[in-house]
Design a protein around this motif. Sequence first.
Motif, mmCIF file in Angstrom:
data_model
loop_
_atom_site.group_PDB
_atom_site.id
_atom_site.type_symbol
_atom_site.label_atom_id
_atom_site.label_comp_id
_atom_site.label_asym_id
_atom_site.label_seq_id
_atom_site.Cartn_x
_atom_site.Cartn_y
_atom_site.Cartn_z
ATOM 1 N N LYS A 217 0.827 -1.222 0.000
ATOM 2 C CA LYS A 217 0.000 0.000 0.000
ATOM 3 C C LYS A 217 0.857 1.266 0.000
ATOM 4 O O LYS A 217 0.636 2.201 0.790
ATOM 5 N N ILE A 218 1.856 1.301 -0.881
ATOM 6 C CA ILE A 218 2.722 2.476 -0.983
ATOM 7 C C ILE A 218 2.780 2.959 -2.427
ATOM 8 O O ILE A 218 2.456 2.206 -3.361
ATOM 9 N N ALA A 219 3.181 4.202 -2.607
ATOM 10 C CA ALA A 219 3.331 4.777 -3.945
ATOM 11 C C ALA A 219 4.468 5.775 -3.948
ATOM 12 O O ALA A 219 4.729 6.437 -2.936
ATOM 13 N N GLU A 220 5.166 5.865 -5.076
ATOM 14 C CA GLU A 220 6.142 6.931 -5.295
ATOM 15 C C GLU A 220 5.808 7.548 -6.642
ATOM 16 O O GLU A 220 6.029 6.946 -7.686
ATOM 17 N N LEU A 221 5.276 8.764 -6.607
ATOM 18 C CA LEU A 221 4.719 9.367 -7.814
ATOM 19 C C LEU A 221 5.431 10.668 -8.174
ATOM 20 O O LEU A 221 5.609 11.548 -7.321
ATOM 21 N N PRO A 222 5.848 10.818 -9.443
ATOM 22 C CA PRO A 222 6.467 12.058 -9.896
ATOM 23 C C PRO A 222 5.453 13.204 -9.907
ATOM 24 O O PRO A 222 4.264 12.997 -10.162
ATOM 25 N N GLN A 223 5.957 14.398 -9.666
ATOM 26 C CA GLN A 223 5.117 15.587 -9.645
ATOM 27 C C GLN A 223 5.771 16.664 -10.507
ATOM 28 O O GLN A 223 7.004 16.768 -10.565
ATOM 29 N N ARG A 224 4.955 17.438 -11.200
ATOM 30 C CA ARG A 224 5.498 18.541 -11.996
ATOM 31 C C ARG A 224 6.088 19.608 -11.083
ATOM 32 O O ARG A 224 5.764 19.684 -9.898
ATOM 33 N N ASP A 225 6.929 20.457 -11.666
ATOM 34 C CA ASP A 225 7.569 21.503 -10.860
ATOM 35 C C ASP A 225 6.562 22.516 -10.323
ATOM 36 O O ASP A 225 6.844 23.208 -9.331
ATOM 37 N N ASP A 226 5.375 22.612 -10.979
ATOM 38 C CA ASP A 226 4.358 23.545 -10.482
ATOM 39 C C ASP A 226 3.443 22.887 -9.452
ATOM 40 O O ASP A 226 2.456 23.483 -9.007
ATOM 41 N N LYS A 228 1.550 20.232 -9.826
ATOM 42 C CA LYS A 228 0.419 19.482 -10.387
ATOM 43 C C LYS A 228 0.847 18.058 -10.758
ATOM 44 O O LYS A 228 2.031 17.785 -10.936
ATOM 45 N N TRP A 229 -0.155 17.195 -10.876
ATOM 46 C CA TRP A 229 0.131 15.826 -11.289
ATOM 47 C C TRP A 229 0.349 15.758 -12.801
ATOM 48 O O TRP A 229 -0.459 16.288 -13.563
ATOM 49 N N THR A 263 -4.696 7.134 -20.887
ATOM 50 C CA THR A 263 -3.891 8.257 -20.411
ATOM 51 C C THR A 263 -4.647 8.918 -19.265
ATOM 52 O O THR A 263 -5.822 9.278 -19.404
ATOM 53 N N LEU A 264 -3.986 9.070 -18.139
ATOM 54 C CA LEU A 264 -4.588 9.650 -16.953
ATOM 55 C C LEU A 264 -3.509 10.371 -16.164
ATOM 56 O O LEU A 264 -2.325 10.249 -16.464
ATOM 57 N N THR A 265 -3.909 11.129 -15.160
ATOM 58 C CA THR A 265 -2.918 11.808 -14.321
ATOM 59 C C THR A 265 -2.428 10.854 -13.230
ATOM 60 O O THR A 265 -3.081 9.853 -12.911
ATOM 61 N N MET A 266 -1.290 11.184 -12.648
ATOM 62 C CA MET A 266 -0.785 10.386 -11.533
ATOM 63 C C MET A 266 -1.786 10.396 -10.375
ATOM 64 O O MET A 266 -1.937 9.397 -9.658
ATOM 65 N N GLY A 267 -2.488 11.496 -10.207
ATOM 66 C CA GLY A 267 -3.496 11.580 -9.161
ATOM 67 C C GLY A 267 -4.649 10.629 -9.414
ATOM 68 O O GLY A 267 -5.175 9.991 -8.485
ATOM 69 N N GLU A 268 -5.074 10.520 -10.671
ATOM 70 C CA GLU A 268 -6.149 9.588 -11.017
ATOM 71 C C GLU A 268 -5.695 8.144 -10.848
ATOM 72 O O GLU A 268 -6.459 7.277 -10.405
ATOM 73 N N LEU A 269 -4.437 7.870 -11.200
ATOM 74 C CA LEU A 269 -3.878 6.535 -10.995
ATOM 75 C C LEU A 269 -3.911 6.174 -9.508
ATOM 76 O O LEU A 269 -4.311 5.062 -9.122
ATOM 77 N N LEU A 308 17.755 4.313 -15.208
ATOM 78 C CA LEU A 308 16.599 4.229 -16.106
ATOM 79 C C LEU A 308 15.327 4.696 -15.415
ATOM 80 O O LEU A 308 14.571 5.515 -15.952
ATOM 81 N N TRP A 309 15.080 4.194 -14.190
ATOM 82 C CA TRP A 309 13.860 4.590 -13.496
ATOM 83 C C TRP A 309 13.852 6.084 -13.206
ATOM 84 O O TRP A 309 12.807 6.746 -13.328
ATOM 85 N N ALA A 310 14.996 6.626 -12.815
ATOM 86 C CA ALA A 310 15.074 8.064 -12.540
ATOM 87 C C ALA A 310 14.777 8.873 -13.793
ATOM 88 O O ALA A 310 14.048 9.878 -13.750
ATOM 89 N N GLU A 311 15.324 8.436 -14.919
ATOM 90 C CA GLU A 311 15.107 9.180 -16.170
ATOM 91 C C GLU A 311 13.673 9.069 -16.661
ATOM 92 O O GLU A 311 13.118 10.026 -17.210
ATOM 93 N N LEU A 312 13.060 7.900 -16.480
ATOM 94 C CA LEU A 312 11.655 7.754 -16.861
ATOM 95 C C LEU A 312 10.779 8.691 -16.029
ATOM 96 O O LEU A 312 9.892 9.369 -16.559
ATOM 97 N N LYS A 313 11.043 8.754 -14.746
ATOM 98 C CA LYS A 313 10.244 9.620 -13.884
ATOM 99 C C LYS A 313 10.503 11.096 -14.174
ATOM 100 O O LYS A 313 9.597 11.927 -14.062
ATOM 101 N N LEU A 314 11.729 11.416 -14.566
ATOM 102 C CA LEU A 314 12.002 12.794 -15.013
ATOM 103 C C LEU A 314 11.160 13.128 -16.237
ATOM 104 O O LEU A 314 10.663 14.250 -16.376
ATOM 105 N N GLY A 315 11.002 12.158 -17.131
ATOM 106 C CA GLY A 315 10.153 12.360 -18.297
ATOM 107 C C GLY A 315 8.711 12.633 -17.907
ATOM 108 O O GLY A 315 8.047 13.505 -18.489
ATOM 109 N N TYR A 316 8.224 11.921 -16.901
ATOM 110 C CA TYR A 316 6.858 12.177 -16.436
ATOM 111 C C TYR A 316 6.744 13.579 -15.859
ATOM 112 O O TYR A 316 5.754 14.281 -16.091
#
Length: 354
Positions: A217-226, A228-229, A263-269, A308-316
């Motif tokens: 029951k854990i999550a690590e989710l990327p967030q935009r610099d502003d 927002k998800w 396609t959905l937001t990280m918040g919706e996920l 790889l994981w860091a770069e993928l999350k940077l892309g998000y």
Amino acid sequence: MPTLGLAGGTSPSLGRAIVTALVSAPHGPRWNIVILSRSHHRPLWLRAIDPSSLRAQVQSVDYLSVDSLTRALESVDTLISVTSAIDGSQRQIQLNLLQAAVKAGCARFAPSQWGFGPTGMEAVSTTKEVVEGVWEECLKFRNKIECTRFNHGSYMNYLGHGIFPDPQPEMYEDEQLIRLKEGGGYAKGEDEACQGLHRQGDMKDGSGAFLISLKNKIAELPQRDDGKWPRITLTMMRDVGNFVAHSLELPKWEPSMTIVGETLTMGELLAHAEAVARCKLDVTTVTSADLGQRKLEALSSGDFMAQLWAELKLGYCRDRLDEGYLEPVVNRLCPEVKPTSVKEYLQRYWADAE
């Protein structure tokens, strides 16, 4: 009957997804399949759906020999690559497959560049080095062969890791075959949920999941610099196979054949995951600054997967079209294919595991 050449097609992930989609097509045989592989070995899932090799033949090849590949492609109309060589030869294999396809007179070719869209693949250094220059080489032969790049975003199946017990109970080969036959190439349980995707996600609980682990029951989710998800495109492996199978019937391919499950937001996920878990998840958010530091640490330690994981999350975090989320090109061209949504996926496999 036309013939599909599938380089790397014995894989339990994309290879299996495409082959099972073709073999199980509701309107009967339409395509023969020649699977290019380093050996003649037929995996259990292939023996389960095509025990007499009536639809899919495995052809042993030397991927570093254009002559070997050309001989194997003599009767092939369309060549699709799903190879994933980890010995540094992946880029050269795609170039060799292209040359062989041209020499053998194939009509179509798709190199192995699955994942983010074309510009997104170039933006991630860990993927850029294995695709760099391949598409440009394809364009040199555009008067001789039609080429495309299939992309699907991120695999929805990472959400399945940790739902089922680890390790899975061992079974005799005969029992495995029975279960695979019953499931059309997929055994009920984790195999059906994860569909050949390895437990290689970066969740701290070691579940092998990515972004969300329902196990703990854990999550690590990327967030935009502003704050927002960002958006994310998630596609189930078997839906990718189904879309690719249907695309073989198209009279013309687009240069970029992007596939979208949802396609959905990280918040919706997160909301979908919390709904199926019936509780709030322990959520850690990461920013581009966090991930930039994580990437540097991975580079200094030589940890390829962490990079790889860091770069993928940077892309998000950048929340740009062709990186974190894709345009549904193949969805538009093949409207008869109805992909699985994130909510459907989680409800289906979480309910099976409870």
